[in-house]
Design a protein around this motif. Sequence first.
Motif, PDB file in Angstrom:
ATOM      1  N   SER A   8       9.656  14.755  20.632  1.00 13.41           N
ATOM      2  CA  SER A   8      10.067  13.369  20.813  1.00 13.41           C
ATOM      3  C   SER A   8       9.835  12.614  19.510  1.00 13.41           C
ATOM      4  N   SER A   9      10.882  12.019  18.979  1.00 17.23           N
ATOM      5  CA  SER A   9      10.765  11.372  17.674  1.00 17.23           C
ATOM      6  C   SER A   9       9.807  10.189  17.687  1.00 17.23           C
ATOM      7  N   TRP A  10       9.784   9.415  18.756  1.00 16.67           N
ATOM      8  CA  TRP A  10       8.878   8.263  18.771  1.00 16.67           C
ATOM      9  C   TRP A  10       7.434   8.716  18.804  1.00 16.67           C
ATOM     10  N   LYS A  11       7.158   9.803  19.524  1.00 16.36           N
ATOM     11  CA  LYS A  11       5.777  10.296  19.584  1.00 16.36           C
ATOM     12  C   LYS A  11       5.332  10.853  18.232  1.00 16.36           C
ATOM     13  N   MET A  12       6.235  11.531  17.543  1.00 21.01           N
ATOM     14  CA  MET A  12       5.880  12.043  16.219  1.00 21.01           C
ATOM     15  C   MET A  12       5.623  10.902  15.245  1.00 21.01           C
ATOM     16  N   VAL A  19      -2.411   9.421  12.173  1.00 20.14           N
ATOM     17  CA  VAL A  19      -3.072  10.265  11.164  1.00 20.14           C
ATOM     18  C   VAL A  19      -3.188   9.500   9.845  1.00 20.14           C
ATOM     19  N   ALA A  20      -2.139   8.795   9.466  1.00 22.60           N
ATOM     20  CA  ALA A  20      -2.181   8.014   8.231  1.00 22.60           C
ATOM     21  C   ALA A  20      -3.227   6.902   8.319  1.00 22.60           C
ATOM     22  N   ILE A  21      -3.330   6.257   9.472  1.00 22.44           N
ATOM     23  CA  ILE A  21      -4.337   5.206   9.646  1.00 22.44           C
ATOM     24  C   ILE A  21      -5.745   5.772   9.523  1.00 22.44           C
ATOM     25  N   VAL A  22      -5.988   6.913  10.168  1.00 22.30           N
ATOM     26  CA  VAL A  22      -7.308   7.546  10.079  1.00 22.30           C
ATOM     27  C   VAL A  22      -7.611   7.939   8.632  1.00 22.30           C
ATOM     28  N   PHE A  23      -6.623   8.549   7.952  1.00 20.43           N
ATOM     29  CA  PHE A  23      -6.823   8.915   6.556  1.00 20.43           C
ATOM     30  C   PHE A  23      -7.080   7.675   5.709  1.00 20.43           C
ATOM     31  N   GLY A  24      -6.294   6.622   5.932  1.00 17.85           N
ATOM     32  CA  GLY A  24      -6.465   5.393   5.158  1.00 17.85           C
ATOM     33  C   GLY A  24      -7.843   4.786   5.326  1.00 17.85           C
ATOM     34  N   ILE A  25      -8.311   4.726   6.576  1.00 16.00           N
ATOM     35  CA  ILE A  25      -9.650   4.178   6.833  1.00 16.00           C
ATOM     36  C   ILE A  25     -10.716   5.036   6.168  1.00 16.00           C
ATOM     37  N   ALA A  26     -10.570   6.363   6.279  1.00 14.57           N
ATOM     38  CA  ALA A  26     -11.542   7.264   5.655  1.00 14.57           C
ATOM     39  C   ALA A  26     -11.537   7.119   4.133  1.00 14.57           C
ATOM     40  N   ALA A  27     -10.343   7.007   3.548  1.00 14.71           N
ATOM     41  CA  ALA A  27     -10.255   6.871   2.096  1.00 14.71           C
ATOM     42  C   ALA A  27     -10.868   5.562   1.614  1.00 14.71           C
ATOM     43  N   ILE A  28     -10.696   4.509   2.393  1.00 12.01           N
ATOM     44  CA  ILE A  28     -11.273   3.211   2.018  1.00 12.01           C
ATOM     45  C   ILE A  28     -12.792   3.227   2.228  1.00 12.01           C
ATOM     46  N   ALA A  29     -13.227   3.820   3.331  1.00 13.44           N
ATOM     47  CA  ALA A  29     -14.665   3.848   3.634  1.00 13.44           C
ATOM     48  C   ALA A  29     -15.440   4.780   2.704  1.00 13.44           C
ATOM     49  N   TRP A 153      -6.829   2.562  -3.216  1.00 19.35           N
ATOM     50  CA  TRP A 153      -5.415   2.179  -3.130  1.00 19.35           C
ATOM     51  C   TRP A 153      -4.625   3.173  -2.291  1.00 19.35           C
ATOM     52  N   LEU A 154      -4.917   4.457  -2.466  1.00 17.51           N
ATOM     53  CA  LEU A 154      -4.262   5.480  -1.651  1.00 17.51           C
ATOM     54  C   LEU A 154      -4.571   5.250  -0.174  1.00 17.51           C
ATOM     55  N   GLY A 155      -5.819   4.902   0.127  1.00 22.90           N
ATOM     56  CA  GLY A 155      -6.203   4.600   1.503  1.00 22.90           C
ATOM     57  C   GLY A 155      -5.481   3.379   2.050  1.00 22.90           C
ATOM     58  N   LEU A 156      -5.374   2.317   1.238  1.00 20.64           N
ATOM     59  CA  LEU A 156      -4.661   1.110   1.679  1.00 20.64           C
ATOM     60  C   LEU A 156      -3.182   1.397   1.939  1.00 20.64           C
ATOM     61  N   ILE A 157      -2.577   2.173   1.048  1.00 22.02           N
ATOM     62  CA  ILE A 157      -1.166   2.523   1.233  1.00 22.02           C
ATOM     63  C   ILE A 157      -0.991   3.352   2.498  1.00 22.02           C
ATOM     64  N   ALA A 158      -1.872   4.338   2.707  1.00 21.90           N
ATOM     65  CA  ALA A 158      -1.786   5.173   3.915  1.00 21.90           C
ATOM     66  C   ALA A 158      -1.991   4.332   5.165  1.00 21.90           C
ATOM     67  N   CYS A 160      -1.370   1.091   5.567  1.00 25.69           N
ATOM     68  CA  CYS A 160      -0.165   0.256   5.782  1.00 25.69           C
ATOM     69  C   CYS A 160       0.990   1.085   6.336  1.00 25.69           C
ATOM     70  N   TRP A 161       1.252   2.243   5.748  1.00 25.53           N
ATOM     71  CA  TRP A 161       2.329   3.093   6.239  1.00 25.53           C
ATOM     72  C   TRP A 161       2.035   3.595   7.647  1.00 25.53           C
ATOM     73  N   GLY A 162       0.775   3.860   7.925  1.00 24.13           N
ATOM     74  CA  GLY A 162       0.415   4.285   9.275  1.00 24.13           C
ATOM     75  C   GLY A 162       0.746   3.229  10.307  1.00 24.13           C
ATOM     76  N   VAL A 163       0.410   1.980  10.000  1.00 28.45           N
ATOM     77  CA  VAL A 163       0.732   0.887  10.920  1.00 28.45           C
ATOM     78  C   VAL A 163       2.247   0.777  11.091  1.00 28.45           C
ATOM     79  N   VAL A 164       2.981   0.907   9.988  1.00 19.08           N
ATOM     80  CA  VAL A 164       4.444   0.842  10.056  1.00 19.08           C
ATOM     81  C   VAL A 164       4.983   1.947  10.967  1.00 19.08           C
ATOM     82  N   PHE A 165       4.479   3.170  10.813  1.00 16.70           N
ATOM     83  CA  PHE A 165       4.953   4.280  11.647  1.00 16.70           C
ATOM     84  C   PHE A 165       4.608   4.082  13.120  1.00 16.70           C
ATOM     85  N   VAL A 166       3.405   3.614  13.408  1.00 19.09           N
ATOM     86  CA  VAL A 166       3.012   3.392  14.808  1.00 19.09           C
ATOM     87  C   VAL A 166       3.907   2.320  15.434  1.00 19.09           C
ATOM     88  N   VAL A 167       4.082   1.208  14.751  1.00 18.94           N
ATOM     89  CA  VAL A 167       4.929   0.135  15.280  1.00 18.94           C
ATOM     90  C   VAL A 167       6.368   0.627  15.433  1.00 18.94           C
TER      91      VAL A 167
END
Length: 188
Positions: A8-12, A19-29, A153-158, A160-167
Amino acid sequence: MDRELFTSSWKMMVVRGAVAIVFGIAAIAWPIETGLALMLLWGFWALLEGISLLVQAVRPSGQGSRAGRALLGVIAVIVAFFAIFSPGVTAQTLTWIFGIWLIVRGVFEAFTAFSSYRLSPRWLLLLGAALSIVLGVFFVANPGRAAVGIAVWLGLIALCWGVVFVVAGFLHRREHNWPAAPANPAPA
């Protein structure tokens, strides 16, 4: 586990975003750990690349230079050794090299802005040149901080893109699951 999770494309989209949000938070933290992990991954990739090049250099083939492949293979294995066993030094060294590249690029951009008469917003090229030079000087003067900054910066970008993908995933789901409203309701 839901069978449609990976079809299912929406689920992916939502999974990729999560995954991007988790990576982004980890990279920032944990920016230092993120930078070291990225260096280790890059080191293992360079090791595999180096071994592959050395194997290609030993095999007889009519394409390319065997000596060139062997040289690149040896360089890749040496770089991989440093990246795997000393990722902090490797990250600082790569950041330093990146800083030198930014300075050189900025100088050439400034030279181009003054030497070419056809460039219409010359100030824009000069602004880009100044930014490249300033960032380059910062990276060369502070390679450790710059490497941490890159990880953040890589974490912030990930993130932001994670939020975009989820929405986007949930909007896609809503669009395909809800029945369309009638175009013109009949007058009463």
